[in-house]
Design a protein around this motif. Structure first.
Motif, PDB file in Angstrom:
ATOM      1  N   ARG A  52       3.869  -4.230   1.010  1.00  0.00           N
ATOM      2  CA  ARG A  52       3.060  -5.174   0.558  1.00  0.00           C
ATOM      3  C   ARG A  52       1.922  -5.494   1.593  1.00  0.00           C
ATOM      4  NH1 ARG A  52       7.279  -9.146  -1.029  1.00  0.00           N
ATOM      5  NH2 ARG A  52       8.308  -8.497  -3.095  1.00  0.00           N
ATOM      6  N   ASP A  90      -1.797  -5.966  -5.740  1.00  0.00           N
ATOM      7  CA  ASP A  90      -1.085  -5.719  -6.903  1.00  0.00           C
ATOM      8  C   ASP A  90      -1.424  -7.046  -7.470  1.00  0.00           C
ATOM      9  OD1 ASP A  90       0.404  -3.324  -6.449  1.00  0.00           O
ATOM     10  OD2 ASP A  90       1.112  -4.418  -4.582  1.00  0.00           O
ATOM     11  N   GLY A  91      -1.124  -6.756  -9.023  1.00  0.00           N
ATOM     12  CA  GLY A  91      -1.177  -8.135  -9.856  1.00  0.00           C
ATOM     13  C   GLY A  91      -2.548  -8.849 -10.055  1.00  0.00           C
ATOM     14  N   GLN A  95      -1.367 -15.051  -9.559  1.00  0.00           N
ATOM     15  CA  GLN A  95       0.013 -14.977 -10.152  1.00  0.00           C
ATOM     16  C   GLN A  95       0.966 -14.385  -9.146  1.00  0.00           C
ATOM     17  OE1 GLN A  95       0.017 -15.710 -13.568  1.00  0.00           O
ATOM     18  NE2 GLN A  95      -1.966 -16.658 -13.193  1.00  0.00           N
ATOM     19  N   GLY A  96       2.319 -14.564  -9.279  1.00  0.00           N
ATOM     20  CA  GLY A  96       3.163 -13.965  -8.870  1.00  0.00           C
ATOM     21  C   GLY A  96       3.183 -14.084  -7.245  1.00  0.00           C
ATOM     22  N   ASP A  97       3.279 -12.867  -6.511  1.00  0.00           N
ATOM     23  CA  ASP A  97       2.907 -13.044  -4.972  1.00  0.00           C
ATOM     24  C   ASP A  97       1.827 -13.578  -4.675  1.00  0.00           C
ATOM     25  OD1 ASP A  97       5.505 -11.964  -4.504  1.00  0.00           O
ATOM     26  OD2 ASP A  97       4.548  -9.838  -4.135  1.00  0.00           O
ATOM     27  N   ASN A  98       0.624 -13.452  -5.508  1.00  0.00           N
ATOM     28  CA  ASN A  98      -0.626 -13.795  -5.032  1.00  0.00           C
ATOM     29  C   ASN A  98      -0.862 -15.295  -5.279  1.00  0.00           C
ATOM     30  OD1 ASN A  98      -1.384 -11.077  -4.493  1.00  0.00           O
ATOM     31  ND2 ASN A  98      -1.850 -10.790  -6.700  1.00  0.00           N
ATOM     32  N   ARG A  99       0.263 -16.094  -5.623  1.00  0.00           N
ATOM     33  CA  ARG A  99       0.090 -17.584  -5.706  1.00  0.00           C
ATOM     34  C   ARG A  99      -0.232 -17.955  -4.323  1.00  0.00           C
ATOM     35  NH1 ARG A  99       4.955 -20.048  -7.352  1.00  0.00           N
ATOM     36  NH2 ARG A  99       5.752 -18.110  -6.968  1.00  0.00           N
TER      37      ARG A  99
END
Ligand SMILES: [Zn+2]
Length: 309
Positions: A52, A90-91, A95-99
């Motif tokens: 990641r 990614d994404g 959202q998701g990991d990017n929060r």
């Protein structure tokens, strides 16, 4: 959710002390293995995630580190105002990991940016801040210090007001100079020294503190293209001799010493340090073809040496 900002800052400060001391001992670089050793108050906290681009420790509300791999295909090129960018891997933004990445932006928390120079070898840049979100390109604007963070909103609103064009250009030059000093030069140096296995190309000296990453072609305006094939690892004396056209390197990678200097009589330093290398081949060449000195750049630079001697 209540955010313990003191804790967020303490973990970050401790991580930065840890990474700085590793980098100081490692000639500016850190390895993936070393980065797994970090602990805060006895609790291990990984500084890199496998596979990641961002590291979001569960203990923290916001991202702790971001990563740009060597030869990354992501669009991290600076914007027109010169500020650096980090594209999410990614994404979607927020959202998701990017929060947690968005949280680092909203809370203006300091983060560490790792730049890969090889698989598992990185130059750390810290602290950096996420200064703005760019929805269209899924990128964050990265500020290299608190000054850039404060200047960013003004830099990002294009069209400078009438009469302030000079000021806008001066700010842009400042931002670009900063990126060069903080990011491009350390990454260039680390890449060149790794490629030459921490040895002087001319004399094979291995003492890292006496080695430089020299540019073959130097653009006065931007300090030279920071790619490894435009670099040579040289010890201080050979770097200075190369810059002053006392020492030249032909496109065939043969060392030449200026004729006047060849005839000088001085002492052992001149004799063993310079004169005896005349006509010898470079002793150290990078194994990877892409990292070897570019013959066209060598030829261009060697012509300058010829003209001077
Ligand atoms: Zn040397």
């Amino acid at each position: 959710m209540r955010v313990d900002l003191a804790y967020e800052h303490s973990v970050r400060a401790a991580a930065m002390v840890f990474v700085r001391s590793l980098a100081a001992a490692g000639g500016g670089t850190v390895t993936r293995g070393q980065l797994q050793q970090f602990a805060y108050l006895g609790e291990p906290i990984k500084l890199l995630d496998t596979g990641r681009g961002i590291r979001n420790p569960r203990q923290l509300v916001a991202t702790l580190t971001i990563l740009t791999s060597a030869g990354s295909r992501y669009d991290d090129t600076p914007g027109p105002e010169g500020l650096l960018r980090y594209a999410i891997r990614d994404g979607e933004l927020g959202q998701g990991d990017n929060r947690k990445l968005r949280a680092a932006f909203e809370l203006a928390l300091p983060i560490i940016w790792f730049h890969g120079v090889r698989d598992g070898v990185f130059v750390p840049l810290m602290p950096v801040f996420l200064a703005a979100e760019e929805a269209a390109t899924k990128r964050y604007v990265v500020a290299l210090d608190e000054d850039q963070l404060l200047m960013a909103p003004q830099l990002l609103t294009s069209s400078p007001i009438e009469g302030a064009l000079g000021q806008a250009l001066a700010q842009r030059r400042y931002v670009e100079r900063m990126s060069r000093q903080r990011l491009h030069q350390p990454v260039f140096r680390a890449g060149v020294l790794l490629a030459y296995r921490t040895r002087c190309a001319v004399c094979s000296l291995t003492h890292g503190g006496l080695l430089d990453a020299a540019h073959i072609t130097e653009d006065a305006a931007d300090g030279g293209d920071p790619v490894t094939s435009n670099g040579l690892a040289l010890c201080k004396i050979h770097h200075a001799a190369y810059d002053q056209d006392i020492l030249g390197i032909s496109p065939e990678r043969v060392v030449h010493i200026n004729r006047d200097v060849l005839e000088e009589r001085d002492g052992p330093m001149l004799q063993h340090g310079l004169q005896e290398f005349h006509g010898t081949a470079l002793r150290v060449i990078p194994e990877r073809r892409a990292e070897q000195p570019d013959p066209d750049r060598l030829a261009q630079r060697f012509a300058r040496f010829r003209n001077a001697s």
